[in-house]
Structure formats: structure tokens, C-alpha cells
Write a protein that holds these residues in place. Structure first.
Motif, short mmCIF file in Angstrom:
data_model
loop_
_atom_site.label_atom_id
_atom_site.label_comp_id
_atom_site.label_asym_id
_atom_site.label_seq_id
_atom_site.Cartn_x
_atom_site.Cartn_y
_atom_site.Cartn_z
N SER A 31 8.51 0.81 7.50
CA SER A 31 8.25 -0.70 7.21
C SER A 31 7.41 -1.04 5.86
CB SER A 31 7.85 -1.37 8.57
OG SER A 31 6.64 -1.02 8.87
N TYR A 32 6.31 -0.26 5.79
CA TYR A 32 5.27 -0.35 4.93
C TYR A 32 5.99 -0.45 3.67
CZ TYR A 32 1.10 0.06 7.74
OH TYR A 32 0.28 -0.35 8.74
N VAL A 33 6.65 0.87 3.46
CA VAL A 33 7.57 0.94 2.32
C VAL A 33 8.58 0.03 1.89
CG1 VAL A 33 9.34 2.59 1.21
CG2 VAL A 33 7.19 3.53 2.53
N PHE A 34 9.35 -0.71 2.96
CA PHE A 34 10.22 -1.45 2.73
C PHE A 34 9.94 -2.76 2.39
CE2 PHE A 34 12.66 -5.03 4.63
CZ PHE A 34 14.08 -4.77 4.23
N PHE A 35 8.60 -3.15 2.95
CA PHE A 35 8.17 -4.64 2.60
C PHE A 35 7.40 -4.18 1.28
CE2 PHE A 35 8.40 -5.49 6.96
CZ PHE A 35 9.29 -6.70 7.00
N GLY A 36 6.98 -3.45 0.90
CA GLY A 36 6.19 -3.10 -0.43
C GLY A 36 7.20 -3.03 -1.58
N PHE A 37 8.36 -2.55 -1.10
CA PHE A 37 9.18 -2.24 -2.36
C PHE A 37 9.95 -3.82 -2.61
CE2 PHE A 37 13.89 -1.93 -2.93
CZ PHE A 37 13.91 -1.31 -4.40
N LEU A 38 10.19 -4.45 -1.65
CA LEU A 38 10.47 -5.97 -1.75
C LEU A 38 9.62 -6.72 -2.65
CD1 LEU A 38 11.99 -6.72 1.68
CD2 LEU A 38 13.21 -6.11 -0.22
N LEU A 42 9.64 -8.31 -6.99
CA LEU A 42 9.55 -9.85 -7.32
C LEU A 42 9.27 -9.90 -8.65
CD1 LEU A 42 7.31 -11.20 -4.29
CD2 LEU A 42 9.82 -11.48 -4.62
N PRO A 43 9.65 -10.83 -9.38
CA PRO A 43 9.50 -11.16 -10.91
C PRO A 43 8.12 -11.58 -11.28
CG PRO A 43 10.52 -13.01 -9.87
CD PRO A 43 10.74 -12.05 -8.92
N TRP A 44 7.24 -12.04 -10.18
CA TRP A 44 5.84 -12.09 -10.53
C TRP A 44 5.03 -11.06 -10.31
CZ3 TRP A 44 8.20 -14.61 -6.29
CH2 TRP A 44 8.81 -15.85 -6.49
N THR A 45 5.35 -9.83 -10.01
CA THR A 45 4.67 -8.64 -9.82
C THR A 45 4.66 -7.63 -10.96
OG1 THR A 45 6.30 -7.45 -8.64
CG2 THR A 45 4.69 -8.84 -7.34
N THR A 46 5.57 -7.83 -11.74
CA THR A 46 5.91 -6.80 -13.22
C THR A 46 5.59 -7.73 -14.44
OG1 THR A 46 8.25 -7.34 -13.11
CG2 THR A 46 7.47 -5.56 -11.70
N ALA A 52 14.65 0.01 -10.14
CA ALA A 52 14.48 0.09 -8.62
C ALA A 52 14.00 1.41 -8.22
CB ALA A 52 15.89 -0.43 -7.91
N LEU A 53 14.49 2.30 -8.87
CA LEU A 53 13.89 3.70 -8.25
C LEU A 53 12.38 4.02 -8.69
CD1 LEU A 53 14.75 6.45 -7.28
CD2 LEU A 53 15.32 7.04 -9.32
N ASP A 54 12.21 3.41 -9.63
CA ASP A 54 10.65 3.39 -10.25
C ASP A 54 9.76 2.68 -9.14
OD1 ASP A 54 10.89 5.22 -12.16
OD2 ASP A 54 11.52 3.77 -13.73
N HIS A 55 10.16 1.45 -8.82
CA HIS A 55 9.69 0.66 -8.03
C HIS A 55 9.44 1.24 -6.60
CE1 HIS A 55 8.93 -3.05 -10.03
NE2 HIS A 55 10.04 -3.31 -10.30
N LEU A 56 10.43 1.90 -6.22
CA LEU A 56 10.56 2.74 -4.95
C LEU A 56 9.42 3.95 -4.88
CD1 LEU A 56 11.58 3.09 -1.92
CD2 LEU A 56 13.44 4.66 -3.00
N PHE A 57 9.60 4.53 -6.03
CA PHE A 57 8.62 5.50 -6.11
C PHE A 57 7.08 5.12 -6.18
CE2 PHE A 57 6.58 8.88 -8.38
CZ PHE A 57 7.15 10.23 -8.05
N THR A 58 6.90 4.28 -6.77
CA THR A 58 5.41 3.69 -6.93
C THR A 58 5.34 3.32 -5.39
OG1 THR A 58 5.70 2.82 -9.14
CG2 THR A 58 4.04 1.98 -7.53
N THR A 59 5.93 2.63 -4.76
CA THR A 59 5.79 2.15 -3.39
C THR A 59 5.41 3.26 -2.39
OG1 THR A 59 7.11 0.34 -3.66
CG2 THR A 59 6.65 0.77 -1.31
N VAL A 60 6.15 4.22 -2.34
CA VAL A 60 6.11 5.46 -1.43
C VAL A 60 4.78 6.34 -1.86
CG1 VAL A 60 7.12 7.53 -0.81
CG2 VAL A 60 8.48 5.74 -1.14
N SER A 61 4.44 6.40 -3.41
CA SER A 61 3.26 7.06 -3.48
C SER A 61 2.15 6.30 -3.22
CB SER A 61 3.50 7.06 -5.20
OG SER A 61 2.17 7.89 -5.63
N ILE A 85 -0.25 -2.89 -4.68
CA ILE A 85 -0.14 -1.49 -4.56
C ILE A 85 -1.67 -1.28 -4.14
CG2 ILE A 85 -0.74 0.47 -6.16
CD1 ILE A 85 1.29 -0.94 -8.11
N VAL A 86 -2.57 -1.86 -4.28
CA VAL A 86 -3.82 -1.81 -3.51
C VAL A 86 -3.82 -1.71 -2.15
CG1 VAL A 86 -6.29 -2.36 -3.27
CG2 VAL A 86 -5.47 -2.21 -5.38
#
Length: 451
Positions: A31-38, A42-46, A52-61, A85-86
Motif C-alpha cells: 500500500s505504501y508503494v501504491f500510494f507513493g507511486f500515484l 502527479l504533474p506537481w511532483t516532477t 512510469a517504470l522509473d517512478h515505480l522504481f524510485t517508489t519501491v527504492s 520520497i522522504v
């Protein structure tokens, strides 16, 4: 509408209670990964286009407190994205349900049987430590260390030429990252520019060692000071002795054998040798020299330190010192023909030996499987791939520089390894294959050794 929400919450609660503790942990981190990935999508975070794969990689990392990245955190994510991310590696560092259970204890002073089962599954505690004392130490010690670390970093960065405004966020970011052994940095070259800065090296080392030694050790030492009758657990003794021994050996190997370190001046050479051994042992993932330039024997030395890791119930990953100790004790007893397994004149219960051997076999098998998959999908050398796999499964974050060049299959493999590494290989196996919530399957409080 209110009735519908109550009904939905009731179903959700029944769903969670119906799962085993291990399945709850898997669901929680997922659930942490799922909500973090979402949130990262968002356009305001990048700042730039990120797949999407790099977002998922960063989230899981981040959730797994690994620190491996395929994109630059500073150049790819806005301040809001960096805050997300923090939060992710802060939650991943202290564990699932720690904040909520601490809040429950602070308000109602009651902990349900369900919470106790879940916490005992996530944090394998020796019998000398109560869950209530342990959980309070987790939160309070985390806040204390990260605040002190932020102040220390702020002074270091401003002394290095940054303005107060420029240094404030990096100080907070790197303090949380260091204590949670997350390895995320806002500097594209990590801390390579601080290889000769003893102050910065010391800050990171203290934060990383404090986090990686584990909340068991912290709680144990605190209780021994506060309560004269408290007995230091066998776990704390093994962790402290094992950590110091491996750290000294690693520092010695790097100091005398790694050409990229041997060529430095005496003081900087010691800083670099100690820091690289420390970063591998604590799995903090920061580096002050380029591991891509290491000779193969020193890469294998780093691989071993990452493989072992530090303490159970801390922020570090890896197999754990206590698990390796138990496996070594089994080997020594069999060679000497003894029927009982002992270490430091203490007999280790068979329940703990089963857990240790299962963890050792499963961890090594997953490590080999990850290496095997990468060897099919990637064109890099075997030593670089093995190093990458050990870093991902051990949630370390060190790399020889090939992470961003991995194929889609390679990135997906590391994503799975990082998630399994944070959850714990044995917890992952039980969550996937267990068909019952029988308490006999739980890794609970049994004795004086946690593995």
C-alpha cells in the motif's frame, strides 16, 4: 453516505484481521508503494518527463530504503516530489504500523492482540524487551537522531559555502536518508565531494550506524541504563561484537588493498576506507569513492558486507549478523560432533535455528535467482550484475554505475528484489505460501536471540 463508509471500513477491517501477520506486512508495504507511486505520477511532483517504470522504481527504492535510482532525484523531482520520497523512506525505515501503533499507545494506552501479533512478526524481539518499550524507543530515537542530524548537516553545508536557505532542505533530506539507511541524495555524485571531509563522514556514519544497529540494541542499552535489573540480551551482544569485527575487517581490506583508496593521502585514505566499509555494512548506500573503479576482490568484499548487513529490527537490510552467527554456530557444532548448538557458551534454541537456516537458504536462493535473471537480460559484466543484485536485495543502494542503463526486465527484477529485501525473505515466503494464520508459523518472542 456515512453508512456506506462505515460498511466499507468494516469490510476492510475484517479483510485485514483475516490475514496472517506476514500477509498484513506484505499488504502494508504494498500500500505504501501504491500510494507513493500515484503521488509521484502527479504533474506537481516532477520537473521533467519520467516514465512510469522509473517512478515505480524510485517508489519501491524509497519504501525499501534502498537508494538505487534510475533518474536524478534533484533534477527529476520538484520539492513536493522530494518530500513524498522522504516520507516514503521514513515510513519504510521505521516499519509498517509503527506510527499508528505509537499513536494508539499515546492516546488510549491499549494495544490490541492484532497489533501485537503484527509487530512481533515485523520486529523479532528477544524476550527481555517489551513491545511497548520497544515501540516508544523506535519513534523517540528516530525523531531525536534525525533532528540532531539535520542540525549537524545544516552547519556542515553552510560551512561549505551554501546559504542557510540553500542548506536547510538538503540537511533535512540527508539526515532522514542517512538514519533510515535509505541512500537517497540530492547530490548527483553522492558524497564524493566530501571524501576528505571528516565532519560530514562522521555525521553520516553516526546516523547510519545508529539506525542500522537496530532499535533492539538501542532499547536494550537504554533499559540497561534506566533499570539496573535489566539484562543485556544475547542479541545485542552478538550484534555489537559482530558489527565491530566486520567493520574493522572491511576497513582494513579497503585501506590496504583497494587501489583507488590506497592512492589517497593518509587521513583521506582512512576516511574513504572506513566510510565504504560502513556504508556496505549499514546498507546506507552513500559513497565517497566510485565503486565502478573497484578491483574485483574489493567488489566481492563489499558484496559480502552487503550480504551480511547489520542488525534485525533496524533500518538496515541484508541477511543480518544474528542469522549468520546462528548458521556459523550450526556448522561449528556439526564439525565438533555436538548435539546442541552453542555460541559464546549459550545454547541456541532449535526454533531460532530453524528460522536462521530458512532465512539463509531462502535469501541465498533469491540472490542467485536475481543474478541469473539479470545475466539473461543485461550485457554488463558478471561482477557488476552480482553487485547490483546484492545491493537491491540487501536494500543497500550502492552500484558500479549500471542502474540507469538496465533494461526494462532488469529494472523490474531489481524492483522485486528491493521489495522482498525490505519485507524480509522469510516474511515474504510465509506471506505468499502460508495457507493458515496459525500462530505457530509466526516469528514471535521466544527467547533471548532475535534472528
Amino acid at each position: 453516505m456515512i453508512a456506506f463508509l462505515k460498511q466499507l471500513y468494516s469490510r476492510y477491517r475484517r479483510f485485514k484481521i483475516g490475514m496472517s501477520p506476514q500477509q498484513n506486512l506484505l499488504f502494508g508495504f504494498f500500500s505504501y508503494v501504491f500510494f507513493g507511486f500515484l503521488l509521484l505520477n502527479l504533474p506537481w511532483t516532477t520537473k521533467t518527463t519520467v516514465s512510469a517504470l522509473d517512478h515505480l522504481f524510485t517508489t519501491v527504492s524509497a519504501v525499501s530504503t534502498t537508494g538505487l535510482v534510475t533518474v536524478s532525484i534533484k533534477d527529476s523531482y520538484t520539492l513536493l516530489g522530494q518530500v513524498v520520497i522522504v516520507i516514503l523512506f521514513q515510513l519504510g525505515g521505521i516499519g509498517y504500523l509503527s506510527f499508528t501503533t505509537f499513536f494508539i499507545l499515546s492516546t488510549t494506552r491499549k494495544m490490541t492482540h492484532w497489533h501485537k501479533r503484527l509487530l512481533r512478526s515485523e520486529f523479532t524481539l528477544p524476550a527481555t524487551i517489551r513491545i511497548r518499550d520497544f515501540l516508544k524507543s523506535v519513534i523517540l530515537f528516530t525523531v531525536l537522531m534525525e533532528v540532531l542530524g539535520s542540525i549537524a548537516f545544516l552547519w556542515a553545508f553552510t560551512a561549505g559555502g551554501m546559504s542557510l536557505a540553500e542548506a536547510l532542505w538538503p540537511a533535512i533530506f540527508h539526515s532522514v536518508s542517512a538514519f533510515c539507511t535509505a541512500g537517497f541524495s540530492l547530490f548527483d555524485t553522492g558524497f564524493a565531494g566530501y571524501v576528505d571531509n571528516g565532519y560530514v563522514n562522521t555525521i553520516i556514519s553516526i546516523l547510519a550506524i545508529a539506525g542500522s544497529l537496530g532499535f533492539i540494541v538501542v532499547t536494550d542499552l537504554y533499559l540497561s541504563i534506566r533499570k539496573k535489573e535489566h539484562r543485556i540480551s544475547f542479541t545485542t551482544k552478538i550484534v555489537c561484537w559482530g558489527f565491530v569485527m566486520l567493520l574493522l575487517l572491511g576497513t582494513g581490506f579497503f585501506y590496504f588493498s583497494e587501489p583507488s583508496i590506497v592512492g589517497l593521502s593518509d587521513r583521506t585514505r582512512f576516511y574513504a576506507a572506513f566510510f565504504q566499509a560502513m556504508t556496505a555494512m549499514t546498507t546506507v548506500g552513500f559513497n565517497t569513492v566510485d565503486f565502478g573503479n573497484f578491483i574485483v576482490p574489493m567488489l566481492l568484499t563489499t558484496f559480502f558486507l552487503m550480504y551480511v548487513g547489520a542488525s534485525p529490527s533496524g533500518t538496515a537490510g541484508g541477511l543480518k549478523i544474528t542469522t549468520l552467527t546462528a548458521v556459523f554456530a550450526i556448522l561449528k557444532s556439526r564439525i565438533r560432533g555436538k548435539k546442541t548448538v552453542t555460541f559464546l557458551k549459550r545454547q541456541i534454541p532449535y526454533e531460532r535455528l530453524y528460522v536462521a537456516t530458512s532465512s539463509f537458504i531462502f535469501y541465498t536462493a533469491i540472490l542467485f535467482l536475481g543474478f541469473y535473471l539479470l545475466s539473461w537480460s543485461e550485457v554488463h559484466g558478471a561482477e557488476a550484475l552480482l553487485f547490483e543484485v546484492a545491493s537491491a536485495l540487501g536494500t543497500v543502494g550502492l552500484s558500479t554505475g549500471i542502474t540507469d542503463a538496465l533494461s526494462i526486465t532488469g529494472k523490474a527484477t531489481l524492483i522485486c528484489l528491493m521489495f522482498i529485501g525490505r519485507l524480509g525473505v522469510l516474511t515474504f515466503g510465509i506471506a505468499i505460501w502460508s495457507k493458515t494464520t496459525n500462530n505457530k508459523e509466526e516469528v514471535s518472542v521466544m527467547d533471548d536471540l532475535a534472528v
